[in-house]
Design an enzyme around this catalytic site. Structure first.
Site, PDB file in Angstrom:
ATOM      1  N   HIS A 157       0.837  -1.204   0.000  1.00  0.00           N
ATOM      2  CA  HIS A 157       0.000   0.000   0.000  1.00  0.00           C
ATOM      3  C   HIS A 157       0.866   1.246   0.000  1.00  0.00           C
ATOM      4  CE1 HIS A 157      -3.835  -2.091   0.562  1.00  0.00           C
ATOM      5  NE2 HIS A 157      -3.130  -2.946   1.271  1.00  0.00           N
ATOM      6  N   HIS A 180      -9.145  -7.332  -1.752  1.00  0.00           N
ATOM      7  CA  HIS A 180      -8.770  -7.969  -0.491  1.00  0.00           C
ATOM      8  C   HIS A 180      -9.879  -8.939  -0.079  1.00  0.00           C
ATOM      9  CE1 HIS A 180      -5.850  -4.753  -0.115  1.00  0.00           C
ATOM     10  NE2 HIS A 180      -5.472  -5.137   1.083  1.00  0.00           N
ATOM     11  N   GLU A 196      -8.814 -12.203   4.979  1.00  0.00           N
ATOM     12  CA  GLU A 196      -7.827 -11.743   5.960  1.00  0.00           C
ATOM     13  C   GLU A 196      -8.519 -11.657   7.319  1.00  0.00           C
ATOM     14  OE1 GLU A 196      -6.806  -7.636   5.631  1.00  0.00           O
ATOM     15  OE2 GLU A 196      -5.003  -7.791   6.854  1.00  0.00           O
ATOM     16  N   ASP A 216       2.620  -5.571   2.506  1.00  0.00           N
ATOM     17  CA  ASP A 216       1.381  -4.886   2.893  1.00  0.00           C
ATOM     18  C   ASP A 216       1.655  -3.437   3.330  1.00  0.00           C
ATOM     19  OD1 ASP A 216      -1.346  -4.727   3.102  1.00  0.00           O
ATOM     20  OD2 ASP A 216      -1.544  -5.976   4.887  1.00  0.00           O
ATOM     21  N   ASP A 217       1.985  -3.234   4.587  1.00  0.00           N
ATOM     22  CA  ASP A 217       2.287  -1.888   5.110  1.00  0.00           C
ATOM     23  C   ASP A 217       3.547  -1.943   5.971  1.00  0.00           C
ATOM     24  OD1 ASP A 217      -0.168  -0.522   4.193  1.00  0.00           O
ATOM     25  OD2 ASP A 217      -1.163  -1.887   5.578  1.00  0.00           O
TER      26      ASP A 217
HETATM   27 ZN   LIG Z   1      -3.538  -4.854   2.027  1.00  0.00          ZN
END
Ligand SMILES: [Zn+2]
EC number: 3.5.4.-
Length: 343
Positions: free
Chosen positions: A18, A204, A207, A285-286
C-alpha cells in the site's frame, strides 16, 4: 556445509504494497516535521522504536486504531514532491530486497483533497511511478483500490478513472479496508467496469474474515488475484478451487501477525496453501506499520515454515507469474530465479 542463499538476491515480484504503508519511518517523521503535523504518540513510538504496534485488528476497534495510525501517516503527504519521494524510496527498498517488479496499491481519493482533486492526484502518482521506474530500472505499475467503507458509487467512479489511465500505468483494481463492512457484491459493478477495461481484479479477502469472503471475491468480483486470501486455508474445497483456477493469493505473513490474524509467524498457513498448489505472492502490505519489507516475508517462509531454497524459488516464480508484468520481464525474472538457485 551448504551455503545459505541470500533471499534479497532472489528475483521476485511484489504485488501487495500500500502507498502510505510503503514509507520509510524516518520519512514520515521528516514530512511531519516539514508540514507541522502532530503525529499520535502511538505512531511516533512505533516509528522511532522500529517495533510494530500490536493492533489486534481482528476486532473492529483494533482495526479502527490501525486505520487511525495509517491516516495520520498519510496526512504527512501534502505536496507532489512528497509523493515523488515516497515512490522513489518504495522502489529503492524493493530493489534492495530483490524485487524486479512492483505493483503499488493506492486509493487516490485519500490524496485528492491535498493534491488538487482526484485526477491530479492520480496523475501525480502515475508520473512519479513512471519517473521512478525509468530512474531505478524497477518495473513498476499501480493498482487503484476502492475503499469498502465508502459508497459503491464512489468505487464505480474510481474504476472508470482507473480504466482511463490503463495506458499510463494502472494495471489493476482493488478493494481494501475492513472486510467486515459491506458485501463484495455491492462492488460488483465497479469491478465489472475495471475488468471490461482490461484491468486485473485484485480485491482484499480472506484476511479479517474467513473463507466465505474469498469465495465472494471469486463469485461476485471475478477476482484474478486475492489480497491476502490466507483464510482460504480453512476450507479445502476453496483451496482446490483457487489452485485449479490459478488464482494468486497475495499473502503477507508479517502483516497477518502484526494485525493479530495469526498469533505467531509459524501459524500463518503458508504450507497449507503451498501444498494445495495455490499460487502465492508474498507481500509486505504496510511495512511502515508492520516493521518488515519484502525479503523478510521470504525469510519467514524459510525460518518458520522450513521452505527449502527450491521451494522459496518456486514462491518467487509464483509471484512473478501472478504479476501484470509484460512477458519479456517475466521471462527475465524467471531466468534470474533459476540463476539464484544454481548459483
Ligand atoms: Zn492490504
Amino acid at each position: 556445509m551448504e551455503r545459505v542463499r541470500d533471499l534479497s538476491e532472489l528475483p521476485k515480484a511484489h504485488l501487495h504494497l500500500h502507498f502510505t504503508g510503503s514509507m520509510r519511518p524516518g520519512t514520515v517523521l521528516e514530512l511531519a516535521d516539514k508540514h507541522g503535523v502532530r503525529l499520535p504518540d502511538a505512531l511516533t513510538d512505533a516509528l522511532t522504536s522500529g517495533e510494530p504496534p500490536r493492533l489486534r485488528a481482528t476486532d473492529e476497534r483494533g482495526w479502527f486504531r490501525f486505520q487511525r495510525l495509517y491516516d495520520a501517516a498519510r496526512s504527512c503527504l501534502r505536496e507532489p514532491e512528497d509523493i515523488q519521494r515516497l515512490v522513489r524510496e518504495a522502489a529503492e527498498e524493493d530493489v534492495k530486497d530483490g524485487s524486479g517488479w512492483l505493483e503499488i496499491q493506492v486509493d487516490p481519493t485519500s490524496y485528492a483533497p491535498r493534491l488538487g482533486g482526484l485526477i491530479p492526484a492520480l496523475e501525480i502518482i502515475l508520473d512519479a511511478v513512471d519517473t521512478t521506474a525509468r530512474e531505478t530500472g524497477l518495473g513498476m505499475r499501480v493498482l487503484v483500490a476502492a475503499n469498502r467503507m465508502k459508497h459503491p458509487l464512489d468505487a464505480r467512479t474510481l474504476a472508470r478513472l482507473a480504466v482511463r489511465y490503463a495506458e499510463r500505468g494502472v494495471v489493476g483494481f482493488g478493494l481494501s479496508n475492513d472486510e467486515r463492512r459491506g458485501m463484495a457484491r455491492d462492488f460488483d459493478r465497479a469491478f465489472a467496469i475495471a475488468r471490461d477495461g482490461g484491468l486485473l481484479s485484485a480485491p482484499h479477502g480472506g484476511e479479517l474474515t474467513g473463507p466465505s469472503s474469498v469465495r465472494d471475491c471469486l463469485d461476485d468480483l471475478d477476482a484474478h488475484r486475492i489480497g491476502h486470501g490466507v483464510r482460504a486455508a480453512e476450507d479445502p474445497r476453496l483451496l482446490k478451487r483457487l489452485a485449479d483456477r490459478g488464482i494468486t493469493c497475495e499473502v503477507c505473513p508479517a502483516s497477518n501477525v502484526a494485525l493479530g490474524v495469526y498469533e505467531k509467524p509459524q501459524d500463518v498457513p503458508l504450507r497449507t496453501l503451498f501444498e494445495a498448489g495455490v499460487p502465492m505472492a508474498l507481500g509486505a502490505d504496510d511495512p511502515l506499520l508492520f516493521g518488515s519489507r519484502l525479503a523478510a516475508q521470504y525469510e519467514i517462509a524459510r525460518t518458520h515454515h522450513g521452505f527449502t531454497d527450491a521451494e522459496l524459488a518456486e514462491l518467487a516464480r509464483q509471484s512473478i507469474r501472478g504479476s501484470a508484468a509484460p512477458d519479456d520481464t517475466k521471462k527475465r525474472l524467471l531466468a534470474g530465479v533459476d540463476g539464484w538457485l544454481v548459483g
